[in-house]
Motif scaffolding. Structure first.
Motif, PDB file in Angstrom:
ATOM      1  N   ILE A 103      19.643   2.036  -1.073  1.00  0.00           N
ATOM      2  CA  ILE A 103      18.560   2.952  -0.692  1.00  0.00           C
ATOM      3  C   ILE A 103      17.893   3.542  -1.927  1.00  0.00           C
ATOM      4  O   ILE A 103      16.664   3.724  -1.945  1.00  0.00           O
ATOM      5  N   TRP A 162      14.988   0.338   5.936  1.00  0.00           N
ATOM      6  CA  TRP A 162      15.468   1.060   7.116  1.00  0.00           C
ATOM      7  C   TRP A 162      16.848   0.589   7.544  1.00  0.00           C
ATOM      8  O   TRP A 162      17.669   1.377   8.004  1.00  0.00           O
ATOM      9  N   HIS A 189      19.499   2.373   5.635  1.00  0.00           N
ATOM     10  CA  HIS A 189      19.686   3.720   6.183  1.00  0.00           C
ATOM     11  C   HIS A 189      20.509   3.647   7.475  1.00  0.00           C
ATOM     12  O   HIS A 189      21.399   4.473   7.693  1.00  0.00           O
ATOM     13  N   SER A 212      20.698  10.102   8.423  1.00  0.00           N
ATOM     14  CA  SER A 212      20.453   8.705   8.040  1.00  0.00           C
ATOM     15  C   SER A 212      19.854   7.908   9.193  1.00  0.00           C
ATOM     16  O   SER A 212      18.976   7.069   8.976  1.00  0.00           O
ATOM     17  N   ALA A 226      16.296   8.886   9.266  1.00  0.00           N
ATOM     18  CA  ALA A 226      15.561   8.251   8.162  1.00  0.00           C
ATOM     19  C   ALA A 226      15.213   6.813   8.518  1.00  0.00           C
ATOM     20  O   ALA A 226      14.095   6.351   8.279  1.00  0.00           O
TER      21      ALA A 226
END
Length: 123
Positions: free
Chosen positions: A36, A43, A46, A65, A68
């Motif tokens: 990350i 994505w 995450h 997370s 995110a």
């Protein structure tokens, strides 16, 4: 993977997946965090970090997370299902309902989404 250094981020993601599958959550967490750092828009890193943190019972950080991941890719039924499952385990039924409803809306063929949504509605 959109990253200024994808050649560095991608192997970290793969290593994190291997560590996660082996149950080495601390090593998986390190790999996903490094990925990350190199590719903030990844994505799926995450999402895997969220799942890893959830397995370590770091639920507040896992939620951040998951969110995110969904900020970057709000249509990922897989992330929504995993997030909904975590929410359900916390008895946050309204939030879980919203996650599962979005999952089936974005991927009507996703059997996990429908199954988990059904369990929630039947409960």
């Amino acid at each position: 993977m959109d990253s200024p250094e994808p050649e560095l981020a991608e192997p970290l993601f793969r290593e994190g997946c291997l560590r996660l599958n082996a149950g080495d959550f601390k090593a998986a967490e390190r790999c996903f965090r490094q990925c990350i750092a190199l590719a903030p828009d990844a994505w799926y890193a995450h999402a895997n970090l969220a799942f890893t943190l959830e397995r370590q019972r770091q639920l507040e950080t896992a939620e951040a997370s998951y969110l995110a991941a969904l900020d970057i890719n709000p249509c990922s039924a897989e992330v929504l299902v995993n997030f909904g499952s975590m929410l359900m385990s916390q008895k946050r039924l309204d939030d879980a309902h919203a996650a599962y409803a979005a999952a089936v809306r974005f991927d009507p063929e996703n059997s996990s989404a429908w199954s988990n949504f059904g369990v929630l509605l039947a409960g």
